[in-house]
Design an enzyme around this catalytic site. Structure first.
Site, PDB file in Angstrom:
ATOM      1  N   GLU A 189     -41.270  67.041 -83.936  1.00 45.66           N
ATOM      2  CA  GLU A 189     -41.307  68.076 -84.990  1.00 45.66           C
ATOM      3  C   GLU A 189     -41.193  69.517 -84.459  1.00 45.66           C
ATOM      4  OE1 GLU A 189     -44.812  67.122 -87.321  1.00 45.66           O
ATOM      5  OE2 GLU A 189     -44.217  65.039 -87.490  1.00 45.66           O
ATOM      6  N   GLU A 241     -41.120  56.252 -88.717  1.00 47.29           N
ATOM      7  CA  GLU A 241     -42.407  56.298 -89.429  1.00 47.29           C
ATOM      8  C   GLU A 241     -42.189  55.975 -90.914  1.00 47.29           C
ATOM      9  OE1 GLU A 241     -44.339  60.041 -88.695  1.00 47.29           O
ATOM     10  OE2 GLU A 241     -43.913  60.003 -86.559  1.00 47.29           O
TER      11      GLU A 241
HETATM   12  O1  G3I Z   1     -60.952  59.720 -86.478  1.00 53.17           O
HETATM   13  C1  G3I Z   1     -61.499  60.802 -87.238  1.00 53.17           C
HETATM   14  C2  G3I Z   1     -62.821  60.379 -87.844  1.00 53.17           C
HETATM   15  O2  G3I Z   1     -63.758  60.141 -86.787  1.00 53.17           O
HETATM   16  C3  G3I Z   1     -63.336  61.493 -88.751  1.00 53.17           C
HETATM   17  O3  G3I Z   1     -64.514  61.051 -89.400  1.00 53.17           O
HETATM   18  C4  G3I Z   1     -62.279  61.834 -89.794  1.00 53.17           C
HETATM   19  C5  G3I Z   1     -62.749  63.001 -90.629  1.00 53.17           C
HETATM   20  O4  G3I Z   1     -61.706  63.365 -91.497  1.00 53.17           O
HETATM   21  O5  G3I Z   1     -61.038  62.220 -89.155  1.00 53.17           O
HETATM   22  C6  G3I Z   1     -60.531  61.152 -88.356  1.00 53.17           C
HETATM   23  O6  G3I Z   1     -59.331  61.598 -87.726  1.00 53.17           O
HETATM   24  C7  G3I Z   1     -58.210  61.617 -88.611  1.00 53.17           C
HETATM   25  C8  G3I Z   1     -57.109  60.753 -87.978  1.00 53.17           C
HETATM   26  O7  G3I Z   1     -55.897  60.822 -88.757  1.00 53.17           O
HETATM   27  C9  G3I Z   1     -57.532  59.285 -87.864  1.00 53.17           C
HETATM   28  O8  G3I Z   1     -57.719  58.777 -89.171  1.00 53.17           O
HETATM   29  C10 G3I Z   1     -57.728  63.062 -88.711  1.00 53.17           C
HETATM   30  O9  G3I Z   1     -58.704  63.797 -89.415  1.00 53.17           O
HETATM   31  C11 G3I Z   1     -56.411  63.087 -89.467  1.00 53.17           C
HETATM   32  O10 G3I Z   1     -55.876  64.418 -89.426  1.00 53.17           O
HETATM   33  C12 G3I Z   1     -55.403  62.172 -88.790  1.00 53.17           C
HETATM   34  O11 G3I Z   1     -54.239  62.164 -89.592  1.00 53.17           O
HETATM   35  C13 G3I Z   1     -53.073  61.672 -88.908  1.00 53.17           C
HETATM   36  C14 G3I Z   1     -51.991  62.755 -89.005  1.00 53.17           C
HETATM   37  O12 G3I Z   1     -50.814  62.274 -88.346  1.00 53.17           O
HETATM   38  C15 G3I Z   1     -52.432  64.042 -88.351  1.00 53.17           C
HETATM   39  O13 G3I Z   1     -52.204  64.000 -87.042  1.00 53.17           O
HETATM   40  C16 G3I Z   1     -52.574  60.412 -89.622  1.00 53.17           C
HETATM   41  O14 G3I Z   1     -53.506  59.356 -89.441  1.00 53.17           O
HETATM   42  C17 G3I Z   1     -51.221  60.003 -89.060  1.00 53.17           C
HETATM   43  O15 G3I Z   1     -50.657  58.964 -89.851  1.00 53.17           O
HETATM   44  C18 G3I Z   1     -50.251  61.173 -89.087  1.00 53.17           C
HETATM   45  O16 G3I Z   1     -49.089  60.777 -88.468  1.00 53.17           O
HETATM   46  C19 G3I Z   1     -48.080  61.811 -88.353  1.00 53.17           C
HETATM   47  C20 G3I Z   1     -47.325  61.551 -87.081  1.00 53.17           C
HETATM   48  O17 G3I Z   1     -48.217  61.576 -85.978  1.00 53.17           O
HETATM   49  C21 G3I Z   1     -46.203  62.568 -86.906  1.00 53.17           C
HETATM   50  N1  G3I Z   1     -45.306  62.544 -88.061  1.00 53.17           N
HETATM   51  C22 G3I Z   1     -46.002  62.773 -89.339  1.00 53.17           C
HETATM   52  C23 G3I Z   1     -47.095  61.732 -89.536  1.00 53.17           C
HETATM   53  C24 G3I Z   1     -47.786  61.936 -90.865  1.00 53.17           C
HETATM   54  O18 G3I Z   1     -48.467  63.162 -90.862  1.00 53.17           O
END
Ligand code: G3I
Length: 366
Positions: free
Chosen positions: A151, A256
């Protein structure tokens, strides 16, 4: 004579049953066309749910950590690495005879703070070199492919003003690919992004990839993330982009894939997680289940998309679903948190959906 015929007919029946049973998996059905992958959460990598663990092993032949190999989780401090989950992913892949696609080496989001604190070219180059050498080097020879840079291009085709661009200029792009190739010469190296069917974005990505190629860096593929809806982007728009990226002499992966069935607030497109919207009843219409007509529409959408991928299987190397079942999907919380979405191929009880059978059907005639 009669006994021979009975034996022959029995053997044919057993073979037919075996073929039907055996072909009842995405990875076997698409064998010879392209890899079929999924993104795994921490608990899925650790096989906490044996039902899902069996489903993942049966259906998918390339595995990606949804979050655990992003720098903020894998390399949270300059001299601290957290290898446990990544190591478990590689062990899981080996056990299920699957490949690993690494996500992601250089990304502006979920970025470790120490990267953000680098102000000089020398310090940023050193930090990128150490990160990529250590991470890609640890799994060298065991990683099928990497999202080297994720990205880096905005919707208007300009380069995203990340800390990497601010400190190093666009040279950081070629540097990342050269470092990755040196750390793991065997891995296929990808550029990955969302909204890759937009004209301006596509032209910006093409300009950027050409410059990376002109630098002499190895770039093997372009990842189109595939966070799409029931109607947008159109099949023609997806095909135009697949062909435009392939014309660069690189492979194309759908990295994805999920098909959102919920209403999309006007101001949100792509997968820029910094965007958000308020959850309302109108934006969350299927709390009690998906209507049959939406299930059918999603099945047709998946079938049309996979038919396009099969049409271009000579350039499509992989299709990864971004999650295992509907309940695991990030789309339950994006762009509005707490919605009930249904973007994937398996339902919340891990049962195959109509969409699953619709794409298997395409390969019955292979
Ligand atoms: O693991 C913590 C947990 O301990 C905590 O209680 C909770 C509180 O909100 O957060 C949890 O972490 C979250 C993590 O996903 C695991 O579930 C983060 O807040 C959350 O921001 C994170 O979101 C991920 C997102 O990327 C942000 O990086 C999504 O799962 C993931 O599917 C998404 O994937 C991205 C790709 O990497 C790049 N392309 C876009 C795609 C969608 O955004």
């Amino acid at each position: 004579m009669k006994l021979n015929r009975i034996v022959l007919l029995s053997a044919m029946l057993v073979t037919a049953l075996a073929n039907t049973t055996f072909a009842q998996s995405l990875r076997s059905a698409y064998d010879g066309a392209f890899l079929i992958g999924t993104a795994l959460s921490t608990n899925q990598i650790l096989e906490k749910d044996p039902v899902q663990a069996a489903l993942v092993a049966k259906e998918f032949n390339v595995l990606t950590a949804e979050n655990d190999m992003k720098s903020s989780l894998l390399h949270p401090e300059e001299d601290v690495y957290k290898w446990e989950i990544a190591d478990a992913l590689y062990a899981l892949a080996e056990k299920s005879k699957s490949k690993v696609h690494g996500h992601t080496l250089i990304w502006h989001s979920q970025l470790s703070r120490f990267f953000r604190d680098k102000k000089t070219k020398e310090d940023m180059i050193a930090a990128m070199t150490k990160h990529i050498n250590t991470v890609a080097g640890r799994y060298a020879g065991r990683t099928f492919s990497w999202d080297v840079v994720n990205e880096a291009v905005e919707g208007d085709g300009s380069l995203r003003k990340s800390v990497f661009l601010e400190v190093l200029g666009e040279d950081y792009l070629a540097l990342a690919f050269k470092l990755a190739a040196a750390a793991d010469p065997k891995a296929e190296l990808y550029y990955n992004d969302y909204s890759m069917t937009g004209v301006e974005k596509r032209n910006g990505v093409i300009r950027m990839v050409k410059k990376i190629q002109e630098s002499g860096a190895k770039i093997d593929g372009i990842g189109m993330q595939g966070h799409w809806g029931l109607e947008s982007p159109t099949i023609e728009e997806i095909e135009t982009s697949i062909l435009a990226y392939a014309a660069l002499g690189v492979k194309v992966s759908i990295t994805e894939l999920d098909i959102d069935v919920l209403p999309n607030p006007r101001n949100v497109s792509g997968a820029d997680i910094s965007q958000s919207a308020q959850n309302t009843a109108a934006l969350n219409p299927y709390v009690n289940g998906l209507p049959d007509e939406i299930k059918a529409a999603q099945a047709k959408r998946y079938k049309d998309i996979f038919a396009l991928f099969l049409k271009h299987k000579s350039v499509i190397s992989r299709v990864t679903l971004w999650g295992v079942n509907d309940g695991n999907s990030w789309k339950n919380n994006f762009p509005a948190r707490g919605r009930t979405n249904y973007p994937l191929l398996f339902d919340r009880e891990n049962k195959p959906k109509e969409a699953y059978y619709s794409i298997l059907e395409l390969r019955k005639k292979k």
